[in-house]
Design a protein around this motif. Structure first.
Motif, PDB file in Angstrom:
ATOM      1  N   VAL A   1       0.909  -1.141  -0.082  1.00 41.42           N
ATOM      2  CA  VAL A   1       0.015  -0.020  -0.027  1.00 41.42           C
ATOM      3  C   VAL A   1       0.963   1.107   0.025  1.00 41.42           C
ATOM      4  O   VAL A   1       0.609   2.160  -0.637  1.00 41.42           O
ATOM      5  CB  VAL A   1      -1.064   0.066   1.212  1.00 41.42           C
ATOM      6  CG1 VAL A   1      -1.759   1.189   1.309  1.00 41.42           C
ATOM      7  CG2 VAL A   1      -2.110  -1.059   1.080  1.00 41.42           C
ATOM      8  N   ALA A   2       1.969   1.305   0.915  1.00 41.63           N
ATOM      9  CA  ALA A   2       2.694   2.540   0.831  1.00 41.63           C
ATOM     10  C   ALA A   2       3.367   2.606  -0.179  1.00 41.63           C
ATOM     11  O   ALA A   2       3.780   3.537  -0.885  1.00 41.63           O
ATOM     12  CB  ALA A   2       3.824   2.255   2.071  1.00 41.63           C
ATOM     13  N   LEU A   3       3.949   1.615  -0.957  1.00 47.50           N
ATOM     14  CA  LEU A   3       4.560   1.634  -2.416  1.00 47.50           C
ATOM     15  C   LEU A   3       3.578   2.228  -3.498  1.00 47.50           C
ATOM     16  O   LEU A   3       4.141   3.260  -4.129  1.00 47.50           O
ATOM     17  CB  LEU A   3       5.104   0.394  -2.678  1.00 47.50           C
ATOM     18  CG  LEU A   3       6.031   0.217  -3.986  1.00 47.50           C
ATOM     19  CD1 LEU A   3       7.407   1.156  -3.989  1.00 47.50           C
ATOM     20  CD2 LEU A   3       6.372  -1.172  -4.336  1.00 47.50           C
ATOM     21  N   ASN A   4       2.629   1.615  -3.433  1.00 44.82           N
ATOM     22  CA  ASN A   4       1.601   2.200  -4.429  1.00 44.82           C
ATOM     23  C   ASN A   4       1.341   3.780  -4.275  1.00 44.82           C
ATOM     24  O   ASN A   4       0.920   4.461  -5.067  1.00 44.82           O
ATOM     25  CB  ASN A   4       0.327   1.454  -4.367  1.00 44.82           C
ATOM     26  CG  ASN A   4       0.284  -0.002  -4.740  1.00 44.82           C
ATOM     27  OD1 ASN A   4       1.184  -0.183  -5.864  1.00 44.82           O
ATOM     28  ND2 ASN A   4      -0.498  -0.759  -4.399  1.00 44.82           N
ATOM     29  N   GLY A   5       1.394   4.316  -2.999  1.00 44.69           N
ATOM     30  CA  GLY A   5       1.384   5.550  -2.611  1.00 44.69           C
ATOM     31  C   GLY A   5       2.486   6.444  -2.873  1.00 44.69           C
ATOM     32  O   GLY A   5       2.397   7.560  -2.591  1.00 44.69           O
TER      33      GLY A   5
END
Length: 328
Positions: free
Chosen positions: A265-269
């Protein structure tokens, strides 16, 4: 079926494909499964395609070539299927490379699972020189593939690695010749309404990406055509069923609460450092350490040079029981 008919008909439409054609044909002729015919429709080529096909046809009796004026890819697909005779039909493109076990693995699955009408597989994207670019990561299971198809996701099944049953294609009336692009999406949607579909996890095709490939030259038409295809699907099955299939009862829509999920999730953000922190926790404490390590290495490559050096240093220093470090 009569004993003298092939089990599989490989159907390949081609137009002006001289650059990669020989390699594509040889990949089919070198299959470990030999009970097939190879129907190739030359759709009005004006380069050296016809001569290449003639040479192969003279060398291998399994090849049957049709040469005619240009009528379009969709019509060529239907024509190739109509003159073929196999119980199973495998699609192939003239610029791709089939793995040697492709036909055997697909035939084995369909023989063991009679309620499946279409079967794809994983693919490896390659560049014009044949160098790998990455795997396709196709969805698995009929329900998830069907959901992706209804969303217009062209990656749900890759057309030139699909095999389907002749009876099923006859039941739905073949390819819709009103569509010159996205005809495969329309076909897969209609096939998945009369039987089950699946993707094998094995990489059974090298899918070549180059400037003249169909998926690069016709992309501007995709949006309009996909709208027409999805609208037609909704009319066939009704809006209630459409909504039910998009959001099945067992669809997992929960926000992840385990470290590796939060790292993604953090990477996608775009939060690389937060992603690294959660991935490190997954590496130290989670049950999916190898997946976490792969993620960390990939993250280091994607991030800045300094972050990559931190990733490398801490991975090399890792010991069981080490405490995760927050890199904020």
């Amino acid at each position: 079926m009569a004993d003298d008919l092939p089990t599989v008909s490989v159907v390949m439409p081609v137009r002006n494909g001289e650059t990669f054609l020989a390699e594509a044909i040889e990949s089919i002729l070198n299959q470990t499964f030999g009970e097939f015919e190879f129907v190739i429709v030359d759709d009005g080529s004006i380069d050296g395609t016809s001569q290449i096909l003639k040479n192969f046809e003279q060398k291998d009796r399994r090849i049957r070539v049709v040469v005619r004026e240009n009528r379009g890819r969709t019509i060529s697909l239907n024509e190739g299927i109509s003159i073929s005779t196999g119980e199973l039909v495998a699609i192939m493109d003239g610029d791709d490379i089939a793995a040697s076990e492709r036909l055997r693995k697909q035939v084995d699955f369909l023989n063991e699972n009679q309620n499946y009408v279409a079967l794809g597989a994983e693919i490896m994207l390659i560049d014009p020189e044949g160098r790998p670019l990455g795997r396709g990561n196709h969805p698995r299971g009929h329900q998830e593939i069907r959901r992706c198809l209804l969303l217009g996701d062209g990656a749900a099944m890759t057309h030139p690695v699909v095999m389907f049953r002749r009876r099923a294609i006859q039941e739905i009336g073949g390819y819709n010749e009103n569509f010159e692009t996205c005809q495969d999406l329309d076909l897969f949607l209609r096939l998945s309404e009369v039987g089950l579909v699946e993707n094998l996890p094995d990489i059974l095709l090298s899918w070549r990406q180059h400037p003249s490939s169909v998926n690069r030259t016709r992309f501007k038409e995709w949006r309009r055509t996909k709208q027409q295809i999805i609208s037609a699907a909704i009319r066939r099955i009704g809006p209630e069923r459409f909504a039910e299939e998009l959001f099945p009862a067992d669809l997992d829509c929960q926000f992840p609460n385990e470290p590796l999920g939060l790292a993604r999730v953090a990477l996608n953000g775009g939060e690389l450092r937060t992603a690294l922190s959660y991935a490190w926790r997954a590496l130290i404490n989670g049950p999916r350490r190898l997946s976490a390590l792969d993620f960390i290495i990939a993250l280091g490559i994607r991030g800045s040079a300094s972050l990559a050096l931190k990733v490398r240093r801490h991975v090399l220093k890792w010991r069981p029981g080490a405490r995760p470090r927050n890199y904020r």
